[in-house]
Design a protein around this motif. Structure first.
Motif, PDB file in Angstrom:
ATOM      1  N   PHE A   1       0.846  -1.180   0.000  1.00 61.95           N
ATOM      2  CA  PHE A   1       0.000   0.000   0.000  1.00 61.95           C
ATOM      3  C   PHE A   1       0.889   1.240   0.000  1.00 61.95           C
ATOM      4  O   PHE A   1       2.039   1.179   0.430  1.00 61.95           O
ATOM      5  CB  PHE A   1      -0.874   0.049   1.264  1.00 61.95           C
ATOM      6  CG  PHE A   1      -1.877  -1.058   1.375  1.00 61.95           C
ATOM      7  CD1 PHE A   1      -2.932  -1.141   0.494  1.00 61.95           C
ATOM      8  CD2 PHE A   1      -1.768  -2.007   2.384  1.00 61.95           C
ATOM      9  CE1 PHE A   1      -3.873  -2.161   0.608  1.00 61.95           C
ATOM     10  CE2 PHE A   1      -2.703  -3.022   2.510  1.00 61.95           C
ATOM     11  CZ  PHE A   1      -3.758  -3.101   1.615  1.00 61.95           C
ATOM     12  N   THR A   2       0.316   2.365  -0.435  1.00 62.82           N
ATOM     13  CA  THR A   2       1.000   3.636  -0.220  1.00 62.82           C
ATOM     14  C   THR A   2       0.455   4.241   1.076  1.00 62.82           C
ATOM     15  O   THR A   2      -0.616   3.851   1.553  1.00 62.82           O
ATOM     16  CB  THR A   2       0.736   4.625  -1.370  1.00 62.82           C
ATOM     17  OG1 THR A   2      -0.654   4.979  -1.351  1.00 62.82           O
ATOM     18  CG2 THR A   2       1.102   4.005  -2.718  1.00 62.82           C
ATOM     19  N   MET A   3       1.190   5.199   1.607  1.00 62.14           N
ATOM     20  CA  MET A   3       0.716   5.831   2.840  1.00 62.14           C
ATOM     21  C   MET A   3      -0.600   6.567   2.593  1.00 62.14           C
ATOM     22  O   MET A   3      -1.494   6.563   3.438  1.00 62.14           O
ATOM     23  CB  MET A   3       1.773   6.797   3.364  1.00 62.14           C
ATOM     24  CG  MET A   3       1.374   7.418   4.692  1.00 62.14           C
ATOM     25  SD  MET A   3       2.741   8.148   5.548  1.00 62.14           S
ATOM     26  CE  MET A   3       3.234   6.819   6.616  1.00 62.14           C
ATOM     27  N   LEU A   4      -0.737   7.175   1.409  1.00 61.02           N
ATOM     28  CA  LEU A   4      -1.989   7.867   1.073  1.00 61.02           C
ATOM     29  C   LEU A   4      -3.168   6.900   1.093  1.00 61.02           C
ATOM     30  O   LEU A   4      -4.247   7.231   1.584  1.00 61.02           O
ATOM     31  CB  LEU A   4      -1.878   8.499  -0.321  1.00 61.02           C
ATOM     32  CG  LEU A   4      -1.352   9.929  -0.399  1.00 61.02           C
ATOM     33  CD1 LEU A   4      -1.283  10.388  -1.846  1.00 61.02           C
ATOM     34  CD2 LEU A   4      -2.232  10.878   0.418  1.00 61.02           C
ATOM     35  N   GLU A   5      -2.957   5.721   0.526  1.00 63.68           N
ATOM     36  CA  GLU A   5      -4.025   4.725   0.515  1.00 63.68           C
ATOM     37  C   GLU A   5      -4.411   4.319   1.932  1.00 63.68           C
ATOM     38  O   GLU A   5      -5.593   4.223   2.261  1.00 63.68           O
ATOM     39  CB  GLU A   5      -3.580   3.484  -0.276  1.00 63.68           C
ATOM     40  CG  GLU A   5      -3.522   3.712  -1.781  1.00 63.68           C
ATOM     41  CD  GLU A   5      -2.852   2.555  -2.507  1.00 63.68           C
ATOM     42  OE1 GLU A   5      -3.096   2.425  -3.718  1.00 63.68           O
ATOM     43  OE2 GLU A   5      -2.070   1.810  -1.880  1.00 63.68           O
ATOM     44  N   VAL A   6      -3.393   4.083   2.751  1.00 61.92           N
ATOM     45  CA  VAL A   6      -3.661   3.653   4.129  1.00 61.92           C
ATOM     46  C   VAL A   6      -4.434   4.734   4.886  1.00 61.92           C
ATOM     47  O   VAL A   6      -5.416   4.452   5.580  1.00 61.92           O
ATOM     48  CB  VAL A   6      -2.343   3.325   4.860  1.00 61.92           C
ATOM     49  CG1 VAL A   6      -2.584   3.112   6.350  1.00 61.92           C
ATOM     50  CG2 VAL A   6      -1.703   2.094   4.253  1.00 61.92           C
ATOM     51  N   ASN A   7      -4.011   5.986   4.707  1.00 57.16           N
ATOM     52  CA  ASN A   7      -4.674   7.080   5.419  1.00 57.16           C
ATOM     53  C   ASN A   7      -6.093   7.324   4.896  1.00 57.16           C
ATOM     54  O   ASN A   7      -6.941   7.849   5.609  1.00 57.16           O
ATOM     55  CB  ASN A   7      -3.848   8.368   5.296  1.00 57.16           C
ATOM     56  CG  ASN A   7      -2.550   8.271   6.068  1.00 57.16           C
ATOM     57  OD1 ASN A   7      -2.418   7.448   6.966  1.00 57.16           O
ATOM     58  ND2 ASN A   7      -1.573   9.087   5.699  1.00 57.16           N
ATOM     59  N   GLY A   8      -6.336   6.927   3.648  1.00 59.70           N
ATOM     60  CA  GLY A   8      -7.639   7.213   3.036  1.00 59.70           C
ATOM     61  C   GLY A   8      -8.685   6.119   3.212  1.00 59.70           C
ATOM     62  O   GLY A   8      -9.858   6.327   2.894  1.00 59.70           O
ATOM     63  N   MET A   9      -8.293   4.950   3.700  1.00 60.45           N
ATOM     64  CA  MET A   9      -9.244   3.839   3.844  1.00 60.45           C
ATOM     65  C   MET A   9     -10.284   4.155   4.927  1.00 60.45           C
ATOM     66  O   MET A   9      -9.939   4.387   6.072  1.00 60.45           O
ATOM     67  CB  MET A   9      -8.497   2.558   4.254  1.00 60.45           C
ATOM     68  CG  MET A   9      -7.640   1.965   3.176  1.00 60.45           C
ATOM     69  SD  MET A   9      -6.706   0.564   3.866  1.00 60.45           S
ATOM     70  CE  MET A   9      -5.525   0.267   2.547  1.00 60.45           C
ATOM     71  N   LYS A  10     -11.563   4.146   4.527  1.00 56.74           N
ATOM     72  CA  LYS A  10     -12.618   4.474   5.511  1.00 56.74           C
ATOM     73  C   LYS A  10     -13.234   3.224   6.125  1.00 56.74           C
ATOM     74  O   LYS A  10     -13.817   3.275   7.205  1.00 56.74           O
ATOM     75  CB  LYS A  10     -13.697   5.315   4.838  1.00 56.74           C
ATOM     76  CG  LYS A  10     -13.211   6.717   4.462  1.00 56.74           C
ATOM     77  CD  LYS A  10     -14.344   7.561   3.908  1.00 56.74           C
ATOM     78  CE  LYS A  10     -13.858   8.960   3.555  1.00 56.74           C
ATOM     79  NZ  LYS A  10     -12.782   8.949   2.523  1.00 56.74           N
ATOM     80  N   ASN A  11     -13.142   2.128   5.403  1.00 56.33           N
ATOM     81  CA  ASN A  11     -13.667   0.860   5.951  1.00 56.33           C
ATOM     82  C   ASN A  11     -12.977  -0.314   5.241  1.00 56.33           C
ATOM     83  O   ASN A  11     -12.124  -0.110   4.355  1.00 56.33           O
ATOM     84  CB  ASN A  11     -15.192   0.782   5.800  1.00 56.33           C
ATOM     85  CG  ASN A  11     -15.640   0.960   4.361  1.00 56.33           C
ATOM     86  OD1 ASN A  11     -14.909   0.588   3.436  1.00 56.33           O
ATOM     87  ND2 ASN A  11     -16.815   1.522   4.165  1.00 56.33           N
ATOM     88  N   VAL A  12     -13.337  -1.508   5.622  1.00 53.81           N
ATOM     89  CA  VAL A  12     -12.687  -2.696   5.054  1.00 53.81           C
ATOM     90  C   VAL A  12     -12.975  -2.810   3.546  1.00 53.81           C
ATOM     91  O   VAL A  12     -12.126  -3.235   2.774  1.00 53.81           O
ATOM     92  CB  VAL A  12     -13.144  -3.965   5.811  1.00 53.81           C
ATOM     93  CG1 VAL A  12     -12.683  -5.225   5.091  1.00 53.81           C
ATOM     94  CG2 VAL A  12     -12.605  -3.942   7.238  1.00 53.81           C
ATOM     95  N   GLY A  13     -14.164  -2.394   3.146  1.00 55.55           N
ATOM     96  CA  GLY A  13     -14.515  -2.456   1.725  1.00 55.55           C
ATOM     97  C   GLY A  13     -13.531  -1.679   0.865  1.00 55.55           C
ATOM     98  O   GLY A  13     -13.144  -2.134  -0.218  1.00 55.55           O
TER      99      GLY A  13
END
Lengths: 141, 81
Positions: free
Chosen positions: B57-69
């Motif tokens: 993952f990128t850090m942006l992706e990790v910070n942007g995840m709102k739920n498991v979906g």
């Protein structure tokens, strides 16, 4: 003390230092930990159990992983988060230990590194313990 | 891997990280829904997901995840690359 940041890390980056196990270190570790087991304090007891003398605390020789991370790799900005240790063979008072860490994995998403580390004794020339260490980084807020 | 199989595999990672096989992780699950899902556990979870699916993952992706979906969306996208 080193002051590496996460961005300075690269695969294979290596740091190493040496330390001598002394009677004084053993006494201080005993005082701090409260581990008064005679295997670590009584050479007669230790020899009766097949060792060459009083056995250095495994957690004392492993304590230098804290130094490896906090002083050398990455040093000042380190935040030790996980440590898995394998004890391989005993250490005795007077042994000179070489502590080495190598960066094995860099995780951009979590800003953590994985270090493969070892403690090797000059006497006998073999590894006395190994560790997998996970380290994060602190930043000025 | 189907979406259902992906969710099942992600559930298994959660079970391992949280040491709790009773967890029923769904697409709408968030950190607030799982007892013990703190910041350090989150980091461990992200790295275990990376290892399980052999992705990064990128850090942006990790910070942007709102739920498991949303995590599943990224895993599925990586699998197509």
């Amino acid at each position: 003390m080193n002051r590496y940041h996460f961005e300075d890390m690269y695969m294979g980056m290596t740091e190493s230092f040496q330390v001598t196990i002394t009677e004084d270190k053993m006494l201080k570790f005993c005082e701090i930990s409260g581990d008064v087991n005679p295997l670590h304090r009584d050479p007669v007891f230790a020899r009766e159990r097949g060792f060459d003398g009083q056995v250095v605390y495994g957690m004392l020789s492993s304590a230098f992983y804290s130094t490896l991370v906090g002083v050398y790799l990455p040093g000042e900005n380190a935040l030790l988060q996980e440590l898995r240790i394998r004890m391989i063979r005993p250490v005795y008072i007077g042994d000179v230990l070489t502590v080495t860490g190598v960066v094995k994995d860099i995780r951009e998403a979590t800003k953590r590194i994985k270090i493969g580390a070892s403690v090797v004794s000059e006497i006998g020339g073999g590894g006395v313990n190994e560790a997998d260490i996970t380290v994060g980084f602190t930043e000025m807020i | 891997m189907s979406r259902e199989a992906l969710l099942k595999a992600v559930n298994e990672v959660f079970w391992d990280v949280f040491d709790d096989e009773s967890l029923d992780i769904r697409e709408e699950t968030t950190a607030a829904d799982v007892n013990g899902w703190d910041s350090l556990r989150h980091i461990t979870l992200i790295e275990n997901i990376e290892d399980r699916f052999d992705i990064r993952f990128t850090m942006l992706e990790v910070n942007g995840m709102k739920n498991v979906g949303e995590m599943l969306d990224i895993i599925a996208e990586r699998a197509r690359e």
